[in-house]
Design an enzyme around this catalytic site. Structure first.
Site, PDB file in Angstrom:
ATOM      1  CB  THR A  24      -6.351   7.864  -4.879  1.00 23.03           C
ATOM      2  OG1 THR A  24      -5.869   9.131  -4.454  1.00 23.03           O
ATOM      3  CG2 THR A  24      -6.629   7.893  -6.373  1.00 23.03           C
ATOM      4  CE  LYS A  65      -5.339  11.753  -6.331  1.00 23.25           C
ATOM      5  NZ  LYS A  65      -4.207  12.674  -6.288  1.00 23.25           N
ATOM      6  CE  LYS A 113      -3.594   3.990  -5.279  1.00 25.58           C
ATOM      7  NZ  LYS A 113      -4.426   4.851  -4.462  1.00 25.58           N
TER       8      LYS A 113
HETATM    9  P1  NAD Z   1       0.614   4.979   2.953  1.00 31.83           P
HETATM   10  O1  NAD Z   1       0.986   3.686   2.328  1.00 31.83           O
HETATM   11  O2  NAD Z   1       1.653   5.810   3.599  1.00 31.83           O
HETATM   12  O3  NAD Z   1      -0.545   4.738   4.022  1.00 31.83           O
HETATM   13  C1  NAD Z   1      -1.610   3.873   3.749  1.00 31.83           C
HETATM   14  C2  NAD Z   1      -2.498   3.765   4.964  1.00 31.83           C
HETATM   15  O4  NAD Z   1      -3.538   2.830   4.661  1.00 31.83           O
HETATM   16  C3  NAD Z   1      -1.798   3.249   6.219  1.00 31.83           C
HETATM   17  O5  NAD Z   1      -2.270   3.962   7.347  1.00 31.83           O
HETATM   18  C4  NAD Z   1      -2.254   1.784   6.311  1.00 31.83           C
HETATM   19  O6  NAD Z   1      -2.312   1.323   7.644  1.00 31.83           O
HETATM   20  C5  NAD Z   1      -3.638   1.884   5.724  1.00 31.83           C
HETATM   21  N1  NAD Z   1      -4.114   0.619   5.176  1.00 31.83           N
HETATM   22  C6  NAD Z   1      -3.675   0.004   4.046  1.00 31.83           C
HETATM   23  N2  NAD Z   1      -4.358  -1.143   3.860  1.00 31.83           N
HETATM   24  C7  NAD Z   1      -5.244  -1.240   4.876  1.00 31.83           C
HETATM   25  C8  NAD Z   1      -6.243  -2.190   5.227  1.00 31.83           C
HETATM   26  N3  NAD Z   1      -6.452  -3.259   4.470  1.00 31.83           N
HETATM   27  N4  NAD Z   1      -6.950  -1.957   6.340  1.00 31.83           N
HETATM   28  C9  NAD Z   1      -6.740  -0.863   7.102  1.00 31.83           C
HETATM   29  N5  NAD Z   1      -5.833   0.073   6.820  1.00 31.83           N
HETATM   30  C10 NAD Z   1      -5.095  -0.118   5.717  1.00 31.83           C
HETATM   31  O7  NAD Z   1      -0.137   5.803   1.775  1.00 31.83           O
HETATM   32  P2  NAD Z   1      -0.353   7.379   1.662  1.00 31.83           P
HETATM   33  O8  NAD Z   1       0.761   7.948   0.871  1.00 31.83           O
HETATM   34  O9  NAD Z   1      -0.692   7.933   2.984  1.00 31.83           O
HETATM   35  O10 NAD Z   1      -1.627   7.403   0.683  1.00 31.83           O
HETATM   36  C11 NAD Z   1      -2.932   7.184   1.174  1.00 31.83           C
HETATM   37  C12 NAD Z   1      -3.906   7.436   0.033  1.00 31.83           C
HETATM   38  O11 NAD Z   1      -3.759   8.771  -0.453  1.00 31.83           O
HETATM   39  C13 NAD Z   1      -3.706   6.535  -1.190  1.00 31.83           C
HETATM   40  O12 NAD Z   1      -4.949   6.239  -1.770  1.00 31.83           O
HETATM   41  C14 NAD Z   1      -2.883   7.403  -2.128  1.00 31.83           C
HETATM   42  O13 NAD Z   1      -3.024   7.027  -3.488  1.00 31.83           O
HETATM   43  C15 NAD Z   1      -3.471   8.760  -1.848  1.00 31.83           C
HETATM   44  N6  NAD Z   1      -2.584   9.898  -2.116  1.00 31.83           N
HETATM   45  C16 NAD Z   1      -1.275   9.834  -1.777  1.00 31.83           C
HETATM   46  C17 NAD Z   1      -0.459  10.924  -2.031  1.00 31.83           C
HETATM   47  C18 NAD Z   1       1.014  10.899  -1.689  1.00 31.83           C
HETATM   48  O14 NAD Z   1       1.721  11.816  -2.120  1.00 31.83           O
HETATM   49  N7  NAD Z   1       1.528   9.948  -0.941  1.00 31.83           N
HETATM   50  C19 NAD Z   1      -0.986  12.071  -2.611  1.00 31.83           C
HETATM   51  C20 NAD Z   1      -2.344  12.124  -2.908  1.00 31.83           C
HETATM   52  C21 NAD Z   1      -3.139  11.018  -2.657  1.00 31.83           C
END
Ligand code: NAD
Length: 290
Positions: free
Chosen positions: A96, A171, A239
């Site tokens: 996102t 989204k 965020k």
């Molecule tokens: P998370 O924090 O568990 O994982 C984040 C991932 O991003 C990790 O693998 C981390 O290594 C990577 N990352 C972060 N900064 C980085 C960088 N500078 N370089 C390389 N890799 C980097 O987050 P998540 O819950 O898996 O969410 C991921 C995305 O999906 C986000 O954009 C979030 O808003 C979106 N999202 C999350 C959910 C949820 O329920 N958790 C639902 C829908 C969408």
């Protein structure tokens, strides 16, 4: 079968990647913190040392990272995806981010001969594990058709939203609603508690009429039980509220209630609940009203 490279094995990315693997695709992975890739290595998958190395061996690169800065970093930073991209490779961003970040990423990928699809998801960790996310997809029709079977390994439904950037816009529309529903649910339960009403009775009354929504039932129970193990953390909701307000600000679309919602999630962060589930926004009201 296409060869898939997956970047970002976080709470969402890891189960999504497993579903691609289970569907029979040849999968290689990259994660900034290598430990998170170990289970994939143990299962015989290739773990790339950099996004560039991953892209060099992939027909499709899927990205699921935190925010616009992370997306930019994995695509265009040192040893980023475009440093290894083969002509014609499709990069799918499922993180996102802002519409601007999506368009910028698409431009960089296209300049390097790649194709780009915008595909953020609706649904949290459990749907990610079960492969029942709703995938919002935007891009050129032929690119979307080529990756539809891949997207269907992660989602029960792929909703076509338009061109690149439109799925990200969609989204943000959905998350505006999600953040608002969570915040008002917390306020409603706080008022109910102030009145001395039973919390479960409030949820039953909500479920009985047109306000009934699976989200209220699920997250209302979590709020009442103080069950805040993170599905979608406060930090990511904050965020997303910022992404919504930033995009709305650029368009001069006023969103006063969303600004207030953002501040309730900010208050939850200030109280130390940033890593807890978004349901922890109720703690702001528990602390304020006792
Ligand atoms: P998370 O924090 O568990 O994982 C984040 C991932 O991003 C990790 O693998 C981390 O290594 C990577 N990352 C972060 N900064 C980085 C960088 N500078 N370089 C390389 N890799 C980097 O987050 P998540 O819950 O898996 O969410 C991921 C995305 O999906 C986000 O954009 C979030 O808003 C979106 N999202 C999350 C959910 C949820 O329920 N958790 C639902 C829908 C969408």
């Amino acid at each position: 079968m296409q060869s898939i490279g997956f970047i970002g094995l976080g709470n969402m990315g890891a189960p999504m990647a497993w579903n691609i693997h289970k569907a029979g695709y040849r999968l290689s992975v990259y994660n900034r913190t290598p430990a998170r890739a170990q289970p994939f290595r143990d299962a015989g998958m290739e773990v790339a040392a950099t996004p560039a190395a991953l892209a060099a061996d992939a027909d499709v690169v899927v990205i699921m990272v935190t925010d616009p800065a992370a997306l930019h970093g994995v695509i265009a930073g040192t040893d980023g995806v475009v440093d290894g991209l083969k002509a014609g490779t499709t990069v799918i961003n499922m993180s996102t981010v802002s519409p601007d970040a999506s368009l910028e990423a698409a431009g960089i990928v296209q300049e390097h001969g790649g194709r780009f699809v915008d595909a953020p998801v609706s649904g949290t960790v459990k749907p990610a594990e079960e492969g029942t996310l709703v995938v919002l997809a935007g891009g050129a029709r032929e690119d979307l058709e080529a990756v539809a079977p891949l997207l269907e390994t992660m989602g029960r439904q792929v909703v076509y939203c338009g061109g690149i950037g439109d799925a990200t816009r969609m989204k943000l529309v959905l998350n505006l609603l999600l953040g608002g529903m969570m915040e008002l649910l917390a306020e409603a339960l706080a008022l109910g508690k102030g009145f001395g009403l039973d919390g479960a009775a409030i949820l039953n009354a909500v479920a009985a009429g047109p306000l009934g929504a699976p989200l209220y039932a699920m997250k209302g129970e979590a709020m009442l039980a103080g069950r805040f193990a993170s599905q979608f953390p406060v930090e990511l909701m904050f965020k997303d509220m910022n992404l919504v307000l930033q995009a709305a600000g650029q368009l001069a679309v006023p969103l006063p209630a969303t600004a207030a919602v953002r501040e309730s999630f900010n208050a939850a962060r200030a109280l130390g609940y940033g890593d807890e589930d978004m349901a922890a926004v109720i703690q702001v009201f528990n602390k304020l009203s006792g």
